[in-house]
Design a protein around this motif. Structure first.
Motif, PDB file in Angstrom:
ATOM      1  N   LYS A 187       0.836  -1.199   0.000  1.00 16.99           N
ATOM      2  CA  LYS A 187       0.000   0.000   0.000  1.00 16.99           C
ATOM      3  C   LYS A 187       0.873   1.251   0.000  1.00 16.99           C
ATOM      4  O   LYS A 187       1.775   1.376   0.828  1.00 16.99           O
ATOM      5  CB  LYS A 187      -0.886   0.033   1.240  1.00 16.99           C
ATOM      6  CG  LYS A 187      -1.935  -1.055   1.257  1.00 16.99           C
ATOM      7  CD  LYS A 187      -2.788  -0.938   2.510  1.00 16.99           C
ATOM      8  CE  LYS A 187      -3.826  -2.023   2.520  1.00 16.99           C
ATOM      9  NZ  LYS A 187      -5.101  -1.578   2.062  1.00 16.99           N
ATOM     10  N   GLU A 224      -5.338   5.264   1.057  1.00 16.02           N
ATOM     11  CA  GLU A 224      -6.263   4.269   0.519  1.00 16.02           C
ATOM     12  C   GLU A 224      -7.257   3.767   1.573  1.00 16.02           C
ATOM     13  O   GLU A 224      -8.405   3.471   1.267  1.00 16.02           O
ATOM     14  CB  GLU A 224      -5.432   3.100  -0.022  1.00 16.02           C
ATOM     15  CG  GLU A 224      -6.212   1.948  -0.585  1.00 16.02           C
ATOM     16  CD  GLU A 224      -5.273   0.846  -1.084  1.00 16.02           C
ATOM     17  OE1 GLU A 224      -5.589  -0.322  -0.841  1.00 16.02           O
ATOM     18  OE2 GLU A 224      -4.253   1.157  -1.716  1.00 16.02           O
ATOM     19  N   ASP A 225      -6.789   3.676   2.826  1.00 19.02           N
ATOM     20  CA  ASP A 225      -7.638   3.184   3.916  1.00 19.02           C
ATOM     21  C   ASP A 225      -8.176   4.306   4.799  1.00 19.02           C
ATOM     22  O   ASP A 225      -8.903   4.039   5.763  1.00 19.02           O
ATOM     23  CB  ASP A 225      -6.856   2.195   4.781  1.00 19.02           C
ATOM     24  CG  ASP A 225      -6.453   0.959   4.006  1.00 19.02           C
ATOM     25  OD1 ASP A 225      -7.131   0.623   3.020  1.00 19.02           O
ATOM     26  OD2 ASP A 225      -5.453   0.319   4.396  1.00 19.02           O
TER      27      ASP A 225
END
Length: 79
Positions: free
Chosen positions: A14, A57-58
């Motif tokens: 990530k 992204e999270d």
């Protein structure tokens, strides 16, 4: 060999960044657990000992402390 970690690790790739003061260092989260992570960075020796890890992204921003350091990797625990 027995695993002594507090929580199981999961391999991920990530994009993330290390945020400290007004600066940012790009990095990649290589593995992740509930208690910490392994980060790949271009120059690990110049990364601060404490920082905020941001994983866009999270939608995560987590306070961290470095517990292991190699040339291109940081092992961190979450505060």
């Amino acid at each position: 060999m027995a695993e002594d970690r507090a929580a199981p690790r999961y391999r991920v790739r990530k994009p993330a960044f290390i945020k400290y003061g007004g600066d940012k260092i790009t990095c990649t989260v290589c593995d992740l657990s509930l208690t910490g992570a392994s980060l790949e960075v271009f120059d690990a020796k110049n990364a601060p000992a404490k920082f905020t890890l941001v994983i866009p992204e999270d939608g995560l921003e987590i306070a961290c402390e470095v517990i292991r350091r190699t040339e291109f990797r940081l092992g961190i625990k979450f505060d």
